[in-house]
Design an enzyme around this catalytic site. Structure first.
Site, PDB file in Angstrom:
ATOM      1  N   ASP A 299      13.038  50.932  94.071  1.00 58.21           N
ATOM      2  CA  ASP A 299      11.742  51.688  94.574  1.00 58.21           C
ATOM      3  C   ASP A 299      11.157  52.282  93.214  1.00 58.21           C
ATOM      4  O   ASP A 299      11.415  53.323  92.733  1.00 58.21           O
ATOM      5  CB  ASP A 299      12.292  52.813  95.505  1.00 58.21           C
ATOM      6  CG  ASP A 299      11.196  53.597  96.062  1.00 58.21           C
ATOM      7  OD1 ASP A 299      10.070  53.031  96.163  1.00 58.21           O
ATOM      8  OD2 ASP A 299      11.298  54.672  96.515  1.00 58.21           O
ATOM      9  N   GLU A 333       2.418  56.240  94.340  1.00 60.27           N
ATOM     10  CA  GLU A 333       2.755  56.436  95.677  1.00 60.27           C
ATOM     11  C   GLU A 333       3.705  57.427  96.160  1.00 60.27           C
ATOM     12  O   GLU A 333       3.579  57.931  97.292  1.00 60.27           O
ATOM     13  CB  GLU A 333       3.256  54.832  95.960  1.00 60.27           C
ATOM     14  CG  GLU A 333       3.681  54.531  97.353  1.00 60.27           C
ATOM     15  CD  GLU A 333       4.975  55.025  98.032  1.00 60.27           C
ATOM     16  OE1 GLU A 333       5.115  54.804  99.310  1.00 60.27           O
ATOM     17  OE2 GLU A 333       5.715  55.299  97.231  1.00 60.27           O
TER      18      GLU A 333
END
Length: 464
Positions: A299, A333
């Site tokens: 991630d 993000e």
């Protein structure tokens, strides 16, 4: 008149034949199958995703927005794409939040009698600190309704402990994550409304372990900003059990996190200009920032290196795209989506025409297919290509959510596409110290890049 009628019928018939031919042009051909095989062969024989990820995670590491490591990642991403010999590589400036964790957090259960029990905890992203040691009673809830039903004196001055687990019966783990995530995002707000002093949240994972999971949380300017921390699932289970036996126990939390002034950062963009329709853009991307506990491998280091690999694979196989293909390493993000919003705003301001956008942000596991956020006709159009992906076990083309960073492009692109891989292990690592390079399998990662490149190739050739 008969002559004109016959001529009209002939013209109409020709038009229908032409329309039919055009409607069938998106059907896969033997050439497409061969070219996709070439993309997979190149990825499996000479793929660069894994080595790029090794550098990003090992040499740079965690890349929280606003940090020096995030800037190092920007520099690395730009240099790496420049080495690919793309038609254009550039940066897009964006202001991002700058939250810092500070010293390692401490959490301890304080029974009415006996020795304290230390638990693994971590601050949720964006939380305020405790200003020293904060000790208070604990009230456990699993739903908003439970919290609302508690008398004021049961909540005021205490920690609210949100202990709703992810639903283990969902095969699609992202669905379970989405349903349980509201307590992490809004727990501090709802606790503050009831006069609590802090929020403790069960980590969002189906695993039972000692890794606390961070992630973004929210505040409401109308209520106090409370410190919010995540407990590991084992820690949450232990606290819950002890509360049943000793409702009067207290919990002591110490966190030194804080939010600093915003910092200038960048999206990193590289592109290959389309050979026939250069004004039509297909974007593929992942997010360059990560949380600060691990290395940000799954991630979303994997999504970034796969997106760059799409461009390399197209160049290495000589399959120059007919439409412009653009790889974007989005910034921020995790705690703001500033990069995604800035990219979409710039595209709109400059009048760019986006055909489609694809995002990889579900880890670097075995590819399964794609989720498509588009009108039904567009989804059906793309489903014609499923047979080409079945031999590679990535033929699931389904309507569904595509991704966070490309979401702001929804009104500009004909289709938003999410790369989907096997999700069963993702939330074991997500937002934790365990999200490290050694958890990524080279073959799975390179297969994912080939799968993405294959769909980009088809989009570029046939459009939507």
């Amino acid at each position: 008149m008969r002559l004109f009628l016959c001529r009209g019928l002939l013209l109409a018939g020709f038009g229908l034949l032409t329309f039919a031919a055009q409607a069938q042009t998106a059907a896969p051909t033997k050439t497409d199958s061969i070219n996709i095989r070439r993309l997979y062969d190149e990825a499996l024989l000479r793929g660069q995703s894994y080595d790029n990820l090794r550098h990003l995670t090992g040499r740079i590491g965690a890349r929280l927005s606003g940090s020096p490591q995030a800037q190092q990642a920007v520099d690395w991403g730009k240099l790496t794409m420049e080495k690919l010999g793309l038609d254009r590589v550039y940066l897009q400036e964006v202001m991002v939040p700058h939250w810092v964790r500070g010293a390692k957090e401490k959490g301890e259960i304080k029974p009415a009698k006996g020795k304290g029990i230390e638990l693994n905890v971590c601050a949720l992203g964006g939380s305020v600190g405790t200003g020293g040691k904060l000790r208070a009673g604990v009230v456990e809830v699993k739903t908003w309704a439970e919290l609302a039903a508690l008398p004021a004196e049961k909540v005021k001055g205490k920690f609210v402990f949100f202990n709703r687990p992810m639903n283990p019966t969902y095969v699609e783990t992202g669905r379970a994550y989405g349903e349980a995530g509201d307590q992490r995002r809004n727990g501090a707000i709802e606790a503050a409304k009831r006069g609590a002093v802090g929020a403790l949240v069960r980590s969002l994972t189906l695993a039972h372990d000692d890794f606390p999971h961070t992630g973004t949380m929210r505040y409401d300017e109308q209520v106090a900003k409370l410190p919010a921390a995540a407990l590991s699932t084992n820690g949450a289970d232990q606290l819950s059990q002890l509360l049943k036996a000793d409702p009067g126990l207290t919990f002591e939390l110490e966190m030194s996190c804080e939010t600093l002034p915003e910092v200038k950062s960048y999206n990193v963009v590289g592109e290959i200009t389309g050979s026939k329709y250069p004004a039509e853009i297909i974007t593929v991307g992942g997010h360059l920032d990560s949380w600060d506990l691990g290395q940000g491998a799954h991630d979303d280091g994997t999504g970034c290196v796969q997106s760059m690999e799409v461009l390399r694979l197209l160049k290495a196989t000589g399959l120059r795209p007919e439409r412009t293909v653009r790889a974007v390493l989005f910034m921020n993000e995790e705690n703001g989506v500033r990069g995604g919003e800035k990219y979409a705003a710039l595209a709109k301001a400059t009048g760019e025409k986006h055909l489609a956008a694809m995002e990889s942000d579900g880890g670097g596991f075995t590819p399964r297919g794609f989720s498509i956020e588009a009108p039904a006709a567009v989804v059906q159009h793309m489903q014609q290509w499923q047979p080409l992906f079945v031999p590679y076990f990535s033929g699931a083309f389904e309507a569904g959510h595509a991704g966070t960073d490309i979401g702001p492009l929804k009104d500009q692109a004909k289709a938003l596409i999410g790369y989907r891989c096997d999700s069963q292990r993702y939330f074991d690592l997500h937002h934790t110290a365990a999200d490290t390079f050694d958890k990524v399998n080279r073959r799975e990662l390179e297969l994912g890049g080939a799968s993405m490149a294959s769909l980009i190739y088809l989009l570029s050739k046939y459009g939507l």
